[in-house]
Design a protein around this motif. Sequence first.
Motif, short mmCIF file in Angstrom:
data_model
loop_
_atom_site.label_atom_id
_atom_site.label_comp_id
_atom_site.label_asym_id
_atom_site.label_seq_id
_atom_site.Cartn_x
_atom_site.Cartn_y
_atom_site.Cartn_z
N GLU A 8 0.82 -1.22 0.00
CA GLU A 8 0.00 0.00 0.00
C GLU A 8 0.86 1.27 0.00
O GLU A 8 0.53 2.25 -0.67
N LEU A 9 1.98 1.26 0.71
CA LEU A 9 2.85 2.44 0.73
C LEU A 9 3.45 2.69 -0.66
O LEU A 9 3.50 3.84 -1.11
N ASP A 10 3.86 1.62 -1.33
CA ASP A 10 4.38 1.78 -2.70
C ASP A 10 3.31 2.40 -3.59
O ASP A 10 3.59 3.31 -4.38
N ARG A 11 2.08 1.94 -3.47
CA ARG A 11 0.98 2.48 -4.28
C ARG A 11 0.73 3.96 -3.97
O ARG A 11 0.49 4.75 -4.88
N LYS A 12 0.80 4.32 -2.71
CA LYS A 12 0.63 5.74 -2.33
C LYS A 12 1.76 6.58 -2.94
O LYS A 12 1.51 7.68 -3.45
N ILE A 13 2.96 6.08 -2.86
CA ILE A 13 4.11 6.81 -3.42
C ILE A 13 3.92 6.98 -4.93
O ILE A 13 4.10 8.07 -5.47
N LEU A 14 3.53 5.89 -5.60
CA LEU A 14 3.32 5.97 -7.05
C LEU A 14 2.20 6.95 -7.40
O LEU A 14 2.31 7.70 -8.37
N SER A 15 1.14 6.95 -6.62
CA SER A 15 0.05 7.90 -6.87
C SER A 15 0.54 9.34 -6.73
O SER A 15 0.20 10.20 -7.54
N ALA A 20 7.07 12.22 0.94
CA ALA A 20 7.07 11.43 2.17
C ALA A 20 5.98 11.90 3.12
O ALA A 20 5.25 11.09 3.70
N ALA A 21 5.83 13.20 3.28
CA ALA A 21 4.78 13.73 4.16
C ALA A 21 3.39 13.36 3.64
O ALA A 21 2.50 13.00 4.43
N ALA A 22 3.21 13.41 2.34
CA ALA A 22 1.91 13.10 1.75
C ALA A 22 1.51 11.63 1.94
O ALA A 22 0.33 11.33 2.04
N VAL A 23 2.50 10.75 2.02
CA VAL A 23 2.20 9.31 2.18
C VAL A 23 2.34 8.84 3.62
O VAL A 23 2.16 7.65 3.90
#
Length: 149
Positions: free
Chosen positions: A3-10, A24-27
């Motif tokens: 899920e963190l990878d997906r948030k970073i990609l988004s 980093a702050a956004a995720v």
Amino acid sequence: MDELDRKILSELQSDASRSLEEIAAAVGSSRSPVWNRIKKMRDSGVIRGQVALLDPDAVGCGTCFFVLVRTSSHEKDWQDRFLQAIRRRPEVLEAHRLAGEIDYLLKVRVPDAKGYDRFYQALIADVSIFNVTALLSMEEIKATTALPI
């Protein structure tokens, strides 16, 4: 991919020019783990590149055509020549080989109808095509590069 990878990609798909700290702050993570994950996704090919998205009108490529190509020749030699021809043409933004009655679909950006005609004349000079239909996009309703992850 978690899920963190997906948030970073988004976040990267939304605006890859932001600083690592902002992403980093956004995720909800810190800089170092986010950097390591981005590096891993680049190294593995999940992230293929990073580009600037340009306004087509501002750079003189405001006219978009969708070009439907039908061929009567399905030999490897013809296909190789056709693929080389469209890969050489910077006007071709996308090219898809299709199932069904249409063999190929091209997305072409040019300044105007004369620009399309120059593209068309160059293409048919390079390779024989059975039928070409050009569809002028009157209005771009939605355009995105973001994948639905």
